[in-house]
Design a protein around this motif. Structure first.
Motif, short mmCIF file in Angstrom:
data_model
loop_
_atom_site.label_atom_id
_atom_site.label_comp_id
_atom_site.label_asym_id
_atom_site.label_seq_id
_atom_site.Cartn_x
_atom_site.Cartn_y
_atom_site.Cartn_z
N ALA A 1 57.06 -26.43 -12.35
CA ALA A 1 57.89 -25.64 -12.19
C ALA A 1 59.36 -26.42 -11.99
CB ALA A 1 57.98 -24.67 -11.10
N VAL A 2 60.47 -25.81 -11.87
CA VAL A 2 62.00 -26.37 -11.77
C VAL A 2 62.63 -25.81 -10.65
CG1 VAL A 2 62.06 -27.64 -13.98
CG2 VAL A 2 62.86 -25.09 -13.61
N LYS B 1 60.30 -20.61 -5.51
CA LYS B 1 59.48 -19.26 -5.14
C LYS B 1 58.03 -19.56 -5.04
CE LYS B 1 63.26 -17.04 -6.15
NZ LYS B 1 64.24 -16.26 -5.28
N THR B 2 57.54 -18.66 -4.22
CA THR B 2 56.09 -18.42 -4.11
C THR B 2 55.51 -17.72 -5.09
OG1 THR B 2 56.30 -16.52 -2.86
CG2 THR B 2 56.34 -18.81 -1.62
N CYS B 3 54.20 -17.74 -5.39
CA CYS B 3 53.42 -16.79 -6.22
C CYS B 3 53.60 -15.49 -5.90
CB CYS B 3 51.95 -17.13 -6.38
SG CYS B 3 51.50 -18.84 -6.85
N GLN B 4 53.80 -15.02 -4.62
CA GLN B 4 54.15 -13.67 -4.27
C GLN B 4 55.51 -13.04 -4.74
OE1 GLN B 4 52.68 -15.77 -1.99
NE2 GLN B 4 50.56 -14.79 -2.10
N GLN B 5 56.44 -14.24 -4.84
CA GLN B 5 57.83 -13.83 -5.52
C GLN B 5 57.87 -13.94 -6.85
OE1 GLN B 5 59.69 -16.71 -2.74
NE2 GLN B 5 60.60 -15.20 -1.80
N GLY B 6 56.71 -14.36 -7.63
CA GLY B 6 56.84 -14.33 -9.12
C GLY B 6 56.47 -15.53 -9.77
N ARG B 7 56.27 -16.73 -9.04
CA ARG B 7 55.99 -17.82 -9.84
C ARG B 7 55.02 -17.78 -10.67
NH1 ARG B 7 53.69 -22.41 -8.04
NH2 ARG B 7 53.91 -21.66 -5.92
N ARG B 8 55.00 -18.31 -11.95
CA ARG B 8 53.91 -18.29 -12.79
C ARG B 8 53.26 -19.61 -13.28
NH1 ARG B 8 53.58 -13.21 -15.62
NH2 ARG B 8 54.48 -11.50 -14.16
N SER C 1 62.13 -16.44 -11.87
CA SER C 1 61.14 -16.68 -11.01
C SER C 1 60.08 -17.24 -11.25
CB SER C 1 61.26 -15.20 -9.96
OG SER C 1 62.08 -14.93 -9.49
N TYR C 2 59.66 -17.06 -12.76
CA TYR C 2 58.48 -17.36 -13.35
C TYR C 2 58.44 -18.98 -13.36
CZ TYR C 2 57.70 -12.79 -15.31
OH TYR C 2 57.40 -11.36 -15.67
N LEU C 3 59.60 -19.53 -13.09
CA LEU C 3 59.76 -20.87 -13.37
C LEU C 3 60.27 -21.83 -12.23
CD1 LEU C 3 61.48 -21.01 -16.79
CD2 LEU C 3 58.91 -21.13 -16.43
N ASP C 4 60.46 -21.15 -11.18
CA ASP C 4 61.18 -21.54 -9.83
C ASP C 4 60.16 -22.26 -8.86
OD1 ASP C 4 63.04 -22.01 -7.89
OD2 ASP C 4 63.97 -20.00 -7.98
N SER C 5 60.42 -23.51 -8.74
CA SER C 5 59.66 -24.09 -7.76
C SER C 5 59.82 -23.58 -6.57
CB SER C 5 59.76 -25.54 -8.08
OG SER C 5 60.97 -25.88 -7.89
#
Length: 207
Positions: free
Chosen positions: A88-89, A75-82, A69-73
């Motif tokens: 992101a990919v 996902k939202t920031c609330q879901q863990g994207r860093r 989820s850190y790298l998942d485009s």
């Protein structure tokens, strides 16, 4: 003698009193062909260490965690994207992250069945995480490098091609099923119209 009151009839039961049979547990059993067989729960402690020759010697104290989820485009920031969305990919897997880290020669531990507390769907949809030795980089630098390498991984390209082929096949089958349903509905409607016209013709002939 006194006069009997009321005209009720009293019926006497003949024979022993038999209680109704209670249903057994077998009566509530679900037939074998109707049972839902769920897959076995994976061992969430399972892990793969890289490099493999450190399987019994690697000490993971101080390793940092990377979830897909850190790298998942997607996902939202609330879901863990860093990472920023443009860096992101889409839907990276923990296996993708491991392969990218191998290309960077970074020691790590792959834990394919771990979930991410900030995104509960990761327990069944794209689970896993990677513990990383980040001594050579900061965590932010490493995330950016891994995200840059993931789209070029041969295994990822092959997996995405296979998923696209499966999705295209399912869509073609869905469209074919819809066309058959429409054709069946049109045929039924035409048959109903013909039957209605015949009935009207018969009524018109009567005098």
């Amino acid at each position: 003698m006194g006069k009997k009151r009321g005209g009720g009839v009293r019926v006497k039961q003949v024979g022993p009193k038999v209680a109704p049979a209670m249903p057994s547990m077998e009566d509530f059993a679900i037939p074998a062909d109707e049972m839902v067989n769920l897959p076995p729960t994976p061992d969430r402690s399972y892990q793969v260490i890289w490099p493999i020759h450190e399987t019994f010697t690697m000490k993971i104290e101080g390793f940092r965690v990377i979830y897909p989820s850190y790298l998942d485009s997607t996902k939202t920031c609330q879901q863990g994207r860093r990472l920023a969305q443009d860096k992101a990919v889409p839907t990276p897997t923990c296996s993708d992250i491991s392969q990218a880290l191998q290309g960077l020669q970074v020691r790590h531990v792959l834990q394919p069945y771990k979930g991410y507390s900030r995104d509960i769907t990761c327990l069944w949809d794209n689970p896993g995480r990677v513990l990383v030795d980040v001594q050579q980089y900061t965590k932010t630098q490493l995330l950016a490098l891994v995200a840059e390498r993931i789209p070029h991984l041969p295994a990822r390209k092959l997996r995405l091609e296979q998923e696209a082929a499966v999705a295209a096949k399912e869509e073609a089958e869905r469209q074919e099923r819809l066309q058959k349903e429409k054709a069946a509905a049109s045929a039924a409607s035409a048959k109903s119209a013909v039957t209605g016209n015949k009935k009207k013709g018969k009524k018109g002939k009567r005098k």
